[in-house]
Design an enzyme around this catalytic site. Sequence first.
Site, PDB file in Angstrom:
ATOM      1  N   SER A  44       0.825  -1.211   0.000  1.00 16.83           N
ATOM      2  CA  SER A  44       0.000   0.000   0.000  1.00 16.83           C
ATOM      3  C   SER A  44       0.854   1.254   0.000  1.00 16.83           C
ATOM      4  O   SER A  44       1.778   1.398   0.805  1.00 16.83           O
ATOM      5  CB  SER A  44      -0.998   0.060   1.162  1.00 16.83           C
ATOM      6  OG  SER A  44      -0.802  -0.973   2.064  1.00 16.83           O
ATOM      7  N   THR A  98      -0.457 -11.993  -1.246  1.00 18.38           N
ATOM      8  CA  THR A  98      -1.344 -12.793  -0.411  1.00 18.38           C
ATOM      9  C   THR A  98      -0.857 -12.620   1.019  1.00 18.38           C
ATOM     10  O   THR A  98       0.303 -12.867   1.319  1.00 18.38           O
ATOM     11  CB  THR A  98      -1.306 -14.280  -0.830  1.00 18.38           C
ATOM     12  OG1 THR A  98      -1.786 -14.384  -2.170  1.00 18.38           O
ATOM     13  CG2 THR A  98      -2.178 -15.130   0.082  1.00 18.38           C
ATOM     14  N   HIS A  99      -1.730 -12.130   1.865  1.00 18.13           N
ATOM     15  CA  HIS A  99      -1.336 -11.872   3.255  1.00 18.13           C
ATOM     16  C   HIS A  99      -1.536 -13.109   4.123  1.00 18.13           C
ATOM     17  O   HIS A  99      -2.422 -13.926   3.875  1.00 18.13           O
ATOM     18  CB  HIS A  99      -2.143 -10.708   3.840  1.00 18.13           C
ATOM     19  CG  HIS A  99      -1.710  -9.370   3.330  1.00 18.13           C
ATOM     20  ND1 HIS A  99      -2.232  -8.809   2.186  1.00 18.13           N
ATOM     21  CD2 HIS A  99      -0.798  -8.488   3.810  1.00 18.13           C
ATOM     22  CE1 HIS A  99      -1.645  -7.633   1.980  1.00 18.13           C
ATOM     23  NE2 HIS A  99      -0.780  -7.407   2.953  1.00 18.13           N
ATOM     24  N   GLU A 198      -2.906  -3.678  16.156  1.00 14.59           N
ATOM     25  CA  GLU A 198      -2.494  -4.061  17.513  1.00 14.59           C
ATOM     26  C   GLU A 198      -3.297  -3.294  18.569  1.00 14.59           C
ATOM     27  O   GLU A 198      -3.819  -2.221  18.315  1.00 14.59           O
ATOM     28  CB  GLU A 198      -1.002  -3.736  17.729  1.00 14.59           C
ATOM     29  CG  GLU A 198      -0.068  -4.512  16.857  1.00 14.59           C
ATOM     30  CD  GLU A 198      -0.146  -4.112  15.394  1.00 14.59           C
ATOM     31  OE1 GLU A 198      -0.347  -2.921  15.106  1.00 14.59           O
ATOM     32  OE2 GLU A 198      -0.026  -5.006  14.543  1.00 14.59           O
ATOM     33  N   SER A 217       2.938  -8.071   6.902  1.00 12.72           N
ATOM     34  CA  SER A 217       3.498  -8.785   5.738  1.00 12.72           C
ATOM     35  C   SER A 217       5.013  -8.868   5.881  1.00 12.72           C
ATOM     36  O   SER A 217       5.537  -8.773   6.979  1.00 12.72           O
ATOM     37  CB  SER A 217       3.124  -8.047   4.447  1.00 12.72           C
ATOM     38  OG  SER A 217       3.728  -6.776   4.407  1.00 12.72           O
ATOM     39  N   ASN A 240       0.622   5.393   9.405  1.00  7.26           N
ATOM     40  CA  ASN A 240      -0.034   5.782  10.666  1.00  7.26           C
ATOM     41  C   ASN A 240       0.940   5.513  11.802  1.00  7.26           C
ATOM     42  O   ASN A 240       1.842   4.685  11.662  1.00  7.26           O
ATOM     43  CB  ASN A 240      -1.313   4.946  10.882  1.00  7.26           C
ATOM     44  CG  ASN A 240      -1.023   3.452  10.906  1.00  7.26           C
ATOM     45  OD1 ASN A 240      -0.884   2.819   9.859  1.00  7.26           O
ATOM     46  ND2 ASN A 240      -0.923   2.877  12.087  1.00  7.26           N
TER      47      ASN A 240
HETATM   48  I1  8IG Z   1      -0.886   0.497   6.704  1.00  7.64           I
HETATM   49  O1  8IG Z   1      -0.526  -0.002  12.579  1.00  7.64           O
HETATM   50  C1  8IG Z   1      -0.668  -0.460   8.407  1.00  7.64           C
HETATM   51  N1  8IG Z   1      -0.473  -1.766   8.436  1.00  7.64           N
HETATM   52  N2  8IG Z   1       0.081  -4.505  12.153  1.00  7.64           N
HETATM   53  N3  8IG Z   1      -0.228  -2.231  12.372  1.00  7.64           N
HETATM   54  C2  8IG Z   1      -0.115  -3.333  11.593  1.00  7.64           C
HETATM   55  N4  8IG Z   1      -0.183  -3.287  10.283  1.00  7.64           N
HETATM   56  C3  8IG Z   1      -0.384  -2.081   9.725  1.00  7.64           C
HETATM   57  C4  8IG Z   1      -0.510  -0.915  10.457  1.00  7.64           C
HETATM   58  C5  8IG Z   1      -0.433  -0.989  11.866  1.00  7.64           C
HETATM   59  N5  8IG Z   1      -0.703   0.107   9.608  1.00  7.64           N
END
Ligand code: 8IG
Length: 277
Positions: A44, A98-99, A198, A217, A240
């Site tokens: 992303s 694929t996650h 989390e 990932s 973020n």
């Molecule tokens: I974009 O804050 C993204 N992917 N685990 N935690 C986790 N994966 C994420 C986060 C996050 N933000």
Amino acid sequence: MSTTILHPLDDPTANPFAIAREAAAQIAEKTGVEHHDIALTLGSGWAKAADLIGETTATIPATEIIGFSKPVLEGHVGTLRSLLLPNGKRALVIGARTHYYENHGVRRVVHSVRTAAATGASTMILTNGAGGIRESWKPGTPVLISDHINLTANSPLEGATFIDLTDLYSTRLRDLARAVDPSLDEGVYCQFRGPHYETPAEVQMAKAIGGHIVGMSTALEAIAAREAGMEILGMSLITNLAAGIQKTPLSHTEVIEAGRNAEAVIGALLAKIVELI
Ligand code: 8IG
């Protein structure tokens, strides 16, 4: 009587490396490119990079290639692209990840990486959108992955396959990235299972054990890439601050928006890095 069509990688007797070789042969046939030098998984926020790295000579829906699964997420492009770089090298861009949280098993998670290796790629660039634990990393900050902590309690390696993970994220490639942008920070990536973000307590745990970035990932993919003998560059776009570090709740929409806003800048950065490889 009903017949269930089994995904080729879900057949326990299947050899995942043989399926990756078959996928690579299909890619060679559909792209007309026998050998790729570099592979990139664009997570992303990173999709724009493809257009800046080189000229697209072929685009294939990933589902046309054996072993690839349909993307579950909007905003995750399910295509494979072959690029011709200005220096004559060929890059394979994987826009279909694929996650692990999709619950299709690790074989499917790392199939794209094994396929990339089977196309001949010796460099694997893994990118993602992730949460940042360091408060100085504002949304939109790209960060180099220096190492990882795999919190999935799983591995893509099968059997007694002991693989050294010292310098998993190549020091050489990180130095090269910093030659392009000396202000690039680096950090330890913690892969959580997801798909939930989390809790603040889990973020504090990640921090306490030495993590700086939280995501869903990359760590499992990096292990498979190392097993395949590739040199790895990992980069996270901090979209973020991790839960509890930022005061407001996390929202997928905000994450997508932060990615969109940073896309042009990080795309150009990645293109310059790839030029040097
Ligand atoms: I974009 O804050 C993204 N992917 N685990 N935690 C986790 N994966 C994420 C986060 C996050 N933000």
